[in-house]
Design an enzyme around this catalytic site. Structure first.
Site, mmCIF file in Angstrom:
data_model
loop_
_atom_site.group_PDB
_atom_site.id
_atom_site.type_symbol
_atom_site.label_atom_id
_atom_site.label_comp_id
_atom_site.label_asym_id
_atom_site.label_seq_id
_atom_site.Cartn_x
_atom_site.Cartn_y
_atom_site.Cartn_z
ATOM 1 N N ALA A 75 21.782 23.856 26.084
ATOM 2 C CA ALA A 75 20.719 23.861 27.083
ATOM 3 C C ALA A 75 20.833 25.049 28.039
ATOM 4 C CB ALA A 75 20.740 22.548 27.850
ATOM 5 N N ASP A 115 26.958 30.806 18.976
ATOM 6 C CA ASP A 115 27.155 29.357 19.042
ATOM 7 C C ASP A 115 27.703 28.888 17.701
ATOM 8 O OD1 ASP A 115 25.937 26.936 21.037
ATOM 9 O OD2 ASP A 115 26.532 26.359 19.010
ATOM 10 N N ARG A 151 17.023 18.478 26.644
ATOM 11 C CA ARG A 151 17.348 19.436 27.717
ATOM 12 C C ARG A 151 17.309 20.898 27.300
ATOM 13 N NH1 ARG A 151 21.987 17.052 25.807
ATOM 14 N NH2 ARG A 151 23.873 18.299 25.566
ATOM 15 N N LYS A 199 22.448 26.557 15.863
ATOM 16 C CA LYS A 199 21.708 26.765 17.107
ATOM 17 C C LYS A 199 21.401 28.235 17.371
ATOM 18 C CE LYS A 199 23.444 22.764 19.684
ATOM 19 N NZ LYS A 199 24.484 22.316 20.624
ATOM 20 N N ASN A 202 32.742 24.068 27.325
ATOM 21 C CA ASN A 202 34.160 23.735 27.526
ATOM 22 C C ASN A 202 34.852 24.840 28.319
ATOM 23 O OD1 ASN A 202 35.938 25.506 25.493
ATOM 24 N ND2 ASN A 202 33.948 25.082 24.572
ATOM 25 N N CYS A 253 41.066 32.607 39.460
ATOM 26 C CA CYS A 253 41.289 32.522 40.909
ATOM 27 C C CYS A 253 40.715 31.196 41.417
ATOM 28 C CB CYS A 253 40.586 33.658 41.635
ATOM 29 S SG CYS A 253 41.187 35.304 41.254
ATOM 30 N N CYS A 307 29.596 15.928 29.050
ATOM 31 C CA CYS A 307 28.250 15.385 29.175
ATOM 32 C C CYS A 307 28.030 14.212 28.210
ATOM 33 C CB CYS A 307 27.200 16.468 29.004
ATOM 34 S SG CYS A 307 27.319 17.381 27.496
ATOM 35 N N CYS A 319 47.043 36.044 40.796
ATOM 36 C CA CYS A 319 46.244 35.491 39.689
ATOM 37 C C CYS A 319 46.735 36.107 38.382
ATOM 38 C CB CYS A 319 44.763 35.792 39.892
ATOM 39 S SG CYS A 319 43.746 35.405 38.446
ATOM 40 N N CYS A 332 43.350 38.354 36.814
ATOM 41 C CA CYS A 332 42.832 39.566 37.459
ATOM 42 C C CYS A 332 43.890 40.239 38.335
ATOM 43 C CB CYS A 332 41.557 39.273 38.243
ATOM 44 S SG CYS A 332 41.754 38.298 39.731
HETATM 45 ZN ZN LIG Z 1 41.663 36.045 39.145
#
Ligand SMILES: [Zn+2]
Length: 337
Positions: free
Chosen positions: A38, A59, A70, A83, A128, A171, A185, A242, A245
């Site tokens: 969706a 997909d 939806r 899809k 996911n 982060c 869902c 992090c 990054c």
């Molecule tokens: Zn980060």
């Protein structure tokens, strides 16, 4: 600038926020739509109609009847079809001159490394968190913006991630949750218009990224509940240390995963050995065990309570079991070569 198309976009190019130059940038951009459920289909349609005419769609799944309340672009005539392919065809009906390339495949490390460097932006149509971490790794590694968007029940959230200018997904969520601990869902449900609303915000943010708008706010997480009409904005800071990054350790790009639980009671199993599978041969082998048919290039089998959809690349979707190890065991039992 494609002057022949000017008329189509005239109501948009007169916006001071875009102008002819912004519209031109949209026409030049290439966007990867990760996931064609969706969120992905609504985002892809909004971007194409707005003038983003080069889209890559990924997909791994086929259209199922419970998707139809939806999604955009997909209809009952597409049931059972991949899809990405069905969505690409629908997009080309909207703009036959667009360049829309579908990939019916699992967005794993290899495909992410192949596709992400080819685009200007990645938008989120995923179901996911595991794949979102992978997209985050690939985008931070290649210095490319992406938009995180997720929906559940009556609400959703979205945030533009621009490496170097703000935080990344890790982060925001430093530790990946254990498999099966997040609601999906299939369990919590999803209100039909919710992905459409979040996709509209995602598409508008994408237009800001692609037109290099000064109004873009990387790292601003917007939470919207469509039932209560409540919105919340949180400014996410870059996390000290992090792993993605900060330290540039791309753990999700480095790992391969055998099974993953998709939204619903479906578990995907990836082949241990790459290479095409002879589906006709497999169908003949499985025929004594249950109901087996070849349909639109896929093998569909119902063996007891377990439903299997097998793709020509050896990937399988297993329905009717909840445990990834059981799905892997069934895969090994029925498909091992
Ligand atoms: Zn980060």
């Amino acid at each position: 600038m494609y002057t022949a198309m000017d008329e189509r976009f005239i109501r948009q190019t007169i916006l001071p926020q875009l102008g002819p130059q912004g519209q031109h940038r949209l026409g030049e951009a290439r966007v990867l739509v990760a996931g064609c459920g969706a969120l992905g289909t609504h985002t892809a349609e909004a971007l194409l109609r707005a003038g983003v005419r080069r889209l890559l769609l990924v997909d791994r799944d086929v259209v199922e009847v419970h998707n139809l309340h939806r999604v955009a672009l997909l209809t009952p005539a597409d049931l059972g079809r991949p899809k990405a392919e069905a969505a690409a065809e629908a997009l080309l009906r909207i703009d036959p001159e667009a360049e829309v390339i579908p990939y019916t495949a699992h967005l794993g490390p290899a495909l992410a490394e192949k596709l992400v460097p080819r685009v200007d932006l990645v938008v989120d149509g995923l179901d996911n968190l595991e794949t979102r971490y992978l997209v985050n790794d690939a985008c931070v590694k290649h210095g490319l913006p992406w938009i995180y968007t997720a929906v559940l029940a009556t609400y959703g959230m979205t945030m533009a991630i621009v490496p170097g200018l703000g935080p990344c997904l890790r982060c925001l969520f430093p530790t990946p949750p254990a498999p099966g601990t997040l609601p999906t869902c299939a369990e919590s449900g999803i209100l039909g218009p919710v992905p459409q609303a979040l996709a509209a915000i995602q598409a508008a943010t994408a237009i800001q990224v692609l037109t290099r708008s000064p109004d873009l706010r990387p790292g601003e997480l917007l939470h919207l509940d469509l039932w209560t009409h409540r919105t919340e904005r949180v400014t996410v800071a870059r996390a000290v240390g992090c792993p993605t990054c900060g330290e540039r350790r791309f753990e999700f790009l480095a790992q391969g995963s055998g099974t993953s639980v998709l939204c619903g009671d479906t578990i995907q199993v990836l082949p241990r050995h790459r290479g095409p599978l002879d589906l006709a041969h497999l169908a003949a082998r499985l025929a004594p065990l249950g109901e087996v048919r070849l349909e639109r290039g896929l093998l569909v089998a119902q063996i007891g309570k377990v439903a299997l959809t097998v793709f020509p690349d050896g990937r399988a979707l297993v329905k009717g079991v909840r445990d990834p190890e059981r799905a892997q065991a069934l895969y090994d039992q029925y498909l091992s070569r």
